[in-house]
Design a protein around this motif. Structure first.
Motif, PDB file in Angstrom:
ATOM      1  N   THR A   1     -10.440   4.086   9.386  1.00 40.37           N
ATOM      2  CA  THR A   1     -11.124   2.971   8.741  1.00 40.37           C
ATOM      3  C   THR A   1     -10.284   1.705   8.898  1.00 40.37           C
ATOM      4  O   THR A   1      -9.095   1.765   9.229  1.00 40.37           O
ATOM      5  CB  THR A   1     -11.374   3.256   7.252  1.00 40.37           C
ATOM      6  N   TYR A   2     -10.910   0.570   8.643  1.00 37.46           N
ATOM      7  CA  TYR A   2     -10.305  -0.729   8.928  1.00 37.46           C
ATOM      8  C   TYR A   2     -10.317  -1.618   7.691  1.00 37.46           C
ATOM      9  O   TYR A   2     -11.215  -1.499   6.845  1.00 37.46           O
ATOM     10  CB  TYR A   2     -11.065  -1.420  10.077  1.00 37.46           C
ATOM     11  N   PRO A   3      -9.342  -2.511   7.570  1.00 43.59           N
ATOM     12  CA  PRO A   3      -9.346  -3.446   6.428  1.00 43.59           C
ATOM     13  C   PRO A   3     -10.664  -4.219   6.369  1.00 43.59           C
ATOM     14  O   PRO A   3     -11.148  -4.720   7.382  1.00 43.59           O
ATOM     15  CB  PRO A   3      -8.175  -4.380   6.743  1.00 43.59           C
ATOM     16  N   GLY A   4     -11.222  -4.276   5.198  1.00 42.07           N
ATOM     17  CA  GLY A   4     -12.483  -4.986   5.034  1.00 42.07           C
ATOM     18  C   GLY A   4     -13.712  -4.160   5.362  1.00 42.07           C
ATOM     19  O   GLY A   4     -14.836  -4.634   5.195  1.00 42.07           O
ATOM     20  N   ASP A   5     -13.525  -2.938   5.814  1.00 47.05           N
ATOM     21  CA  ASP A   5     -14.649  -2.063   6.160  1.00 47.05           C
ATOM     22  C   ASP A   5     -15.403  -1.676   4.888  1.00 47.05           C
ATOM     23  O   ASP A   5     -14.823  -1.144   3.951  1.00 47.05           O
ATOM     24  CB  ASP A   5     -14.106  -0.810   6.853  1.00 47.05           C
ATOM     25  N   GLU A   6     -16.691  -1.937   4.880  1.00 46.37           N
ATOM     26  CA  GLU A   6     -17.485  -1.709   3.678  1.00 46.37           C
ATOM     27  C   GLU A   6     -18.016  -0.280   3.561  1.00 46.37           C
ATOM     28  O   GLU A   6     -18.568   0.093   2.514  1.00 46.37           O
ATOM     29  CB  GLU A   6     -18.683  -2.673   3.654  1.00 46.37           C
ATOM     30  N   ARG A   7     -17.867   0.535   4.593  1.00 47.13           N
ATOM     31  CA  ARG A   7     -18.490   1.855   4.556  1.00 47.13           C
ATOM     32  C   ARG A   7     -17.918   2.753   3.465  1.00 47.13           C
ATOM     33  O   ARG A   7     -18.659   3.494   2.814  1.00 47.13           O
ATOM     34  CB  ARG A   7     -18.351   2.528   5.928  1.00 47.13           C
ATOM     35  N   ARG A   8     -16.619   2.674   3.256  1.00 44.35           N
ATOM     36  CA  ARG A   8     -16.022   3.490   2.199  1.00 44.35           C
ATOM     37  C   ARG A   8     -16.538   3.062   0.829  1.00 44.35           C
ATOM     38  O   ARG A   8     -16.859   3.892  -0.018  1.00 44.35           O
ATOM     39  CB  ARG A   8     -14.501   3.378   2.238  1.00 44.35           C
ATOM     40  N   ARG A   9     -16.583   1.764   0.598  1.00 44.75           N
ATOM     41  CA  ARG A   9     -17.056   1.273  -0.702  1.00 44.75           C
ATOM     42  C   ARG A   9     -18.500   1.693  -0.950  1.00 44.75           C
ATOM     43  O   ARG A   9     -18.848   2.170  -2.041  1.00 44.75           O
ATOM     44  CB  ARG A   9     -16.942  -0.244  -0.763  1.00 44.75           C
ATOM     45  N   GLU A  10     -19.341   1.539   0.069  1.00 45.24           N
ATOM     46  CA  GLU A  10     -20.745   1.910  -0.091  1.00 45.24           C
ATOM     47  C   GLU A  10     -20.891   3.401  -0.360  1.00 45.24           C
ATOM     48  O   GLU A  10     -21.670   3.820  -1.220  1.00 45.24           O
ATOM     49  CB  GLU A  10     -21.519   1.509   1.163  1.00 45.24           C
ATOM     50  N   ALA A  11     -20.138   4.214   0.379  1.00 44.50           N
ATOM     51  CA  ALA A  11     -20.203   5.665   0.170  1.00 44.50           C
ATOM     52  C   ALA A  11     -19.718   6.033  -1.225  1.00 44.50           C
ATOM     53  O   ALA A  11     -20.292   6.912  -1.891  1.00 44.50           O
ATOM     54  CB  ALA A  11     -19.367   6.373   1.230  1.00 44.50           C
ATOM     55  N   ARG A  12     -18.683   5.371  -1.681  1.00 41.27           N
ATOM     56  CA  ARG A  12     -18.114   5.658  -2.996  1.00 41.27           C
ATOM     57  C   ARG A  12     -19.088   5.267  -4.112  1.00 41.27           C
ATOM     58  O   ARG A  12     -19.288   6.022  -5.070  1.00 41.27           O
ATOM     59  CB  ARG A  12     -16.796   4.892  -3.137  1.00 41.27           C
ATOM     60  N   GLU A  13     -19.701   4.105  -3.978  1.00 43.70           N
ATOM     61  CA  GLU A  13     -20.562   3.602  -5.047  1.00 43.70           C
ATOM     62  C   GLU A  13     -21.893   4.345  -5.124  1.00 43.70           C
ATOM     63  O   GLU A  13     -22.513   4.377  -6.181  1.00 43.70           O
ATOM     64  CB  GLU A  13     -20.797   2.103  -4.847  1.00 43.70           C
ATOM     65  N   THR A  14     -22.327   4.925  -4.020  1.00 45.06           N
ATOM     66  CA  THR A  14     -23.616   5.625  -4.013  1.00 45.06           C
ATOM     67  C   THR A  14     -23.464   7.139  -4.135  1.00 45.06           C
ATOM     68  O   THR A  14     -24.451   7.863  -4.135  1.00 45.06           O
ATOM     69  CB  THR A  14     -24.404   5.305  -2.733  1.00 45.06           C
ATOM     70  N   PHE A  15     -22.223   7.611  -4.259  1.00 46.70           N
ATOM     71  CA  PHE A  15     -21.973   9.053  -4.246  1.00 46.70           C
ATOM     72  C   PHE A  15     -22.482   9.726  -5.517  1.00 46.70           C
ATOM     73  O   PHE A  15     -22.205   9.292  -6.632  1.00 46.70           O
ATOM     74  CB  PHE A  15     -20.478   9.331  -4.091  1.00 46.70           C
ATOM     75  N   ASP A  16     -23.210  10.816  -5.326  1.00 44.32           N
ATOM     76  CA  ASP A  16     -23.701  11.640  -6.427  1.00 44.32           C
ATOM     77  C   ASP A  16     -23.486  13.104  -6.040  1.00 44.32           C
ATOM     78  O   ASP A  16     -24.120  13.598  -5.109  1.00 44.32           O
ATOM     79  CB  ASP A  16     -25.179  11.376  -6.686  1.00 44.32           C
ATOM     80  N   PRO A  17     -22.586  13.825  -6.709  1.00 40.75           N
ATOM     81  CA  PRO A  17     -22.308  15.219  -6.325  1.00 40.75           C
ATOM     82  C   PRO A  17     -23.547  16.102  -6.314  1.00 40.75           C
ATOM     83  O   PRO A  17     -23.609  17.083  -5.566  1.00 40.75           O
ATOM     84  CB  PRO A  17     -21.312  15.679  -7.387  1.00 40.75           C
ATOM     85  N   ALA A  18     -24.540  15.764  -7.130  1.00 42.17           N
ATOM     86  CA  ALA A  18     -25.728  16.610  -7.231  1.00 42.17           C
ATOM     87  C   ALA A  18     -26.605  16.528  -5.986  1.00 42.17           C
ATOM     88  O   ALA A  18     -27.352  17.465  -5.682  1.00 42.17           O
ATOM     89  CB  ALA A  18     -26.541  16.214  -8.461  1.00 42.17           C
TER      90      ALA A  18
END
Length: 301
Positions: A177-194
């Motif tokens: 991943t790269y500085p400023g890459d939004e993919r991690r943030r988006e994955a984290r904020e939308t994550f639902d274990p269910a």
């Protein structure tokens, strides 16, 4: 300073590596399928275009550079956009040609292997190892052409080390991943274990700056390496900010019988990299950064 030849120099990790090595004062030869236009080149880097699946072309560019080290980052990076046979053939042929040429030149070999060789990421079935964390002794069980190309590539690197008496290091990188890459943030904020799908690498990653630091450590002639060594290069924690074992259990419904994970730590044990290369991850998704995620800050690429 040493001369370092970098393949895949126009790629994400490649561009960051070229910049870092040039900034450190190395003589850098940057090789990709096509040399970039003149207005996208650093004045202190020598750019070459070559088809690395062509044995003759590969030996020509390596022989001309007479490098002290070769960093092989060129590859088709996943099996999803190309025929599997093309992915496998491209990655294995280029690895053989580059490592053979590097070994003949007496150059240290460092290259980008992958954590996917354990059977992660691109497997058709849910993947779970017999124990966690995973280390370099964990069995490799690839079932897709990309992961298989990495297993074969490591064998090719080991063969080149034996044949030519050079050091060879396979860096088993996680998702870069790269500085400023939004993919991690988006994955984290939308994550639902269910509802989440199982993650092939259990939400692991590595910051490109740490990947480059591993390259620099591996090419350092003061780093004592004999023959071929494979090392995991992964961030210390998952990018979800959640307890790793609990999240795996919630998503998959089970854990390996042997599971020794603490909090949000990665499922990949990088202690060998610390022992062999003196490398530890220095960057986390928790770092704040506004740097463009596509290119290194000083690069013209």
């Amino acid at each position: 300073m040493d001369t370092v030849l970098v393949t895949g120099s126009a790629g994400g990790v490649g561009a960051w590596t070229v910049d870092a090595l040039a900034d450190a004062g190395h003589e850098v030869v940057a090789v990709d399928r096509e040399a970039p236009p003149s207005d996208e080149r650093r004045a202190d880097v020598d750019y070459k275009g070559a088809d690395l699946t062509d044995y003759s072309e590969t030996h020509q560019v390596v022989n001309a550079a007479a490098p002290d080290a070769v960093v092989h980052l060129a590859a088709i990076p996943h099996p999803e956009d190309h025929a599997g046979s093309r992915v496998f053939a491209n990655n294995v042929e280029s690895a053989y040609n580059v490592f053979d040429a590097a070994g003949a030149a007496g150059a240290r070999v460092v290259w980008a292997s992958s954590e996917s060789l354990y059977g992660t990421v691109f497997a058709d079935e849910d993947w779970l190892p017999e124990r966690l964390p995973i280390d370099e002794a964990t069995a490799t069980e690839p079932e897709d052409p990309y992961a298989l190309s990495k297993v074969v590539g490591e064998e090719v690197a080991a063969a080149a080390a034996r044949r030519h008496g050079v050091a060879a290091v396979s860096l088993r990188l996680s998702w870069v991943t790269y500085p400023g890459d939004e993919r991690r943030r988006e994955a984290r904020e939308t994550f639902d274990p269910a509802t989440a799908a199982p993650s092939g690498n259990c939400w692991s990653y590595v910051d490109v700056r740490d990947a480059v630091a591993a390259v620099e450590a591996a090419i350092d002639p003061e780093t004592a390496i004999e023959g071929h060594e494979a090392v995991l290069i992964v961030a210390a924690e998952n990018f979800l900010g959640r307890d790793t074992a609990a999240t795996i259990a919630a998503v998959r419904g089970e854990l390996p019988a042997e599971c020794d994970l603490d909090g949000d730590e990665s499922v990949f044990d990088c202690s060998k990299a610390k022992r062999l290369l003196g490398w530890e991850p220095a960057h986390s998704w928790r770092d704040s950064s506004t740097t463009d995620g596509d290119t290194p800050p000083s690069s013209g690429h």
